[in-house]
Enzyme design. Structure first.
Site, PDB file in Angstrom:
ATOM      1  N   TYR A 134       0.834  -1.202   0.000  1.00  0.00           N
ATOM      2  CA  TYR A 134       0.000   0.000   0.000  1.00  0.00           C
ATOM      3  C   TYR A 134       0.869   1.254   0.000  1.00  0.00           C
ATOM      4  O   TYR A 134       0.638   2.192  -0.767  1.00  0.00           O
ATOM      5  CB  TYR A 134      -0.911  -0.019   1.223  1.00  0.00           C
ATOM      6  CG  TYR A 134      -1.901   1.131   1.283  1.00  0.00           C
ATOM      7  CD1 TYR A 134      -3.068   1.099   0.519  1.00  0.00           C
ATOM      8  CD2 TYR A 134      -1.680   2.234   2.100  1.00  0.00           C
ATOM      9  CE1 TYR A 134      -3.978   2.146   0.570  1.00  0.00           C
ATOM     10  CE2 TYR A 134      -2.575   3.282   2.163  1.00  0.00           C
ATOM     11  CZ  TYR A 134      -3.729   3.234   1.389  1.00  0.00           C
ATOM     12  OH  TYR A 134      -4.621   4.276   1.444  1.00  0.00           O
ATOM     13  N   LYS A 145       1.007   4.188  -2.905  1.00  0.00           N
ATOM     14  CA  LYS A 145       0.594   5.559  -2.609  1.00  0.00           C
ATOM     15  C   LYS A 145       1.727   6.572  -2.792  1.00  0.00           C
ATOM     16  O   LYS A 145       1.493   7.706  -3.204  1.00  0.00           O
ATOM     17  CB  LYS A 145       0.019   5.639  -1.190  1.00  0.00           C
ATOM     18  CG  LYS A 145      -1.318   4.917  -1.042  1.00  0.00           C
ATOM     19  CD  LYS A 145      -2.375   5.488  -1.981  1.00  0.00           C
ATOM     20  CE  LYS A 145      -3.714   4.810  -1.834  1.00  0.00           C
ATOM     21  NZ  LYS A 145      -4.769   5.419  -2.687  1.00  0.00           N
TER      22      LYS A 145
END
Length: 269
Positions: free
Chosen positions: A154, A158
């Site tokens: 993640y 991002k």
């Protein structure tokens, strides 16, 4: 809630717009006069929402470029132009130790969180270059700014979004197209609840439970937790003419958390 129609007549696509931050933004944009297309895989929720705001819905898996292209084509067919692309769709990741990361799971997450952003920027740019104007917004995360706030996969996805948006802003500025990011932190939503369920291995965690856990974390604004409406307002600002000279920027919506970090472990007590 009053409105001065800051987006009057603007045609907007919001990926991941059927629930959470995307849905809150869709409602606020519509209230401000935008024509909203929700592009999502949650067909029932998306269809219900557009009926309430007078928009359009299209099934869209952002990992598939053809789906994103179809969403942009819907905007052009419906209203003849695309003014705002809010690349908001994303999924949480939980991959444990970097020493044991599952590459198949990593690639599946990147297909949505990163490739989906590329698809959104690419397809929106094609429509906006012709019009010599437009606004593209991408949802990143506080996990892109500080280590330890998300899983490795993640966090990777991002932080890459920030670089992608800056690079795209450099090219697309010559066509009058602005590209910016929003990085929320600790916003109680279904996606954050999913992240907690993965971390804590507790499938029954609700959004209310998430709100209580987030409230334990110190930030600069004591007694004030983040809300989906805060992110929606940030998106509204970046999409509006008020942000007409802002591009390549990452607007952090975190109540000062990444400025004044205390103890992440409090979230899991």
């Amino acid at each position: 809630m009053s409105s001065n129609f800051r987006l009057k007549g603007k045609v907007t696509i919001i990926t991941g717009g059927a629930r959470g931050i995307g849905a809150a933004t869709a409602k606020l944009f519509a209230l401000n006069g935008a024509h909203v297309i929700i592009a999502d895989i949650l067909d029932e929720l998306g269809t219900s929402l557009v009926e309430s705001i007078g928009g359009r819905y299209i099934h869209c898996d952002v990992a598939k470029e053809s789906d994103v292209e179809s969403a942009v084509q819907l905007a052009l067919t419906w209203k003849g132009h695309l003014d705002i692309m809010f690349n908001n769709a994303g999924i949480p990741g939980m991959d444990g130790s970097i020493a044991n990361i599952d590459m198949d799971k990593l690639n599946r997450l990147l297909a949505v969180n990163l490739n989906g952003m590329v698809h959104g920027i690419k397809q929106a740019a094609r429509a906006m270059i012709k019009a010599q104007s437009g606004c593209i917004i991408c949802t990143s995360s506080s996990a892109a700014l500080m280590g330890g706030l998300g899983s490795h996969s993640y966090t990777l996805s991002k932080e890459a979004i920030l670089g992608l948006a800056k690079s795209a802003a450099c090219e697309l500025g010559m066509y009058g197209i602005r590209v910016n990011c929003i990085s929320p932190h600790g916003i109680p939503s279904e996606m954050l609840a999913d992240g907690y369920r993965n971390v804590l291995k507790e499938p029954e965690i609700s959004i209310d439970d998430v709100e209580k856990r987030v409230a334990k974390v110190d930030n600069v604004l004591r007694g004030r937790n983040g809300r989906m409406a805060d992110v929606a307002q940030a998106a509204l600002f970046l999409a509006s003419d008020e942000a007409g000279f802002i591009t390549g920027h990452n607007l952090v919506v975190d109540g000062g958390f990444t400025t004044c970090f205390t103890n992440m472990r409090l979230m899991y007590q």
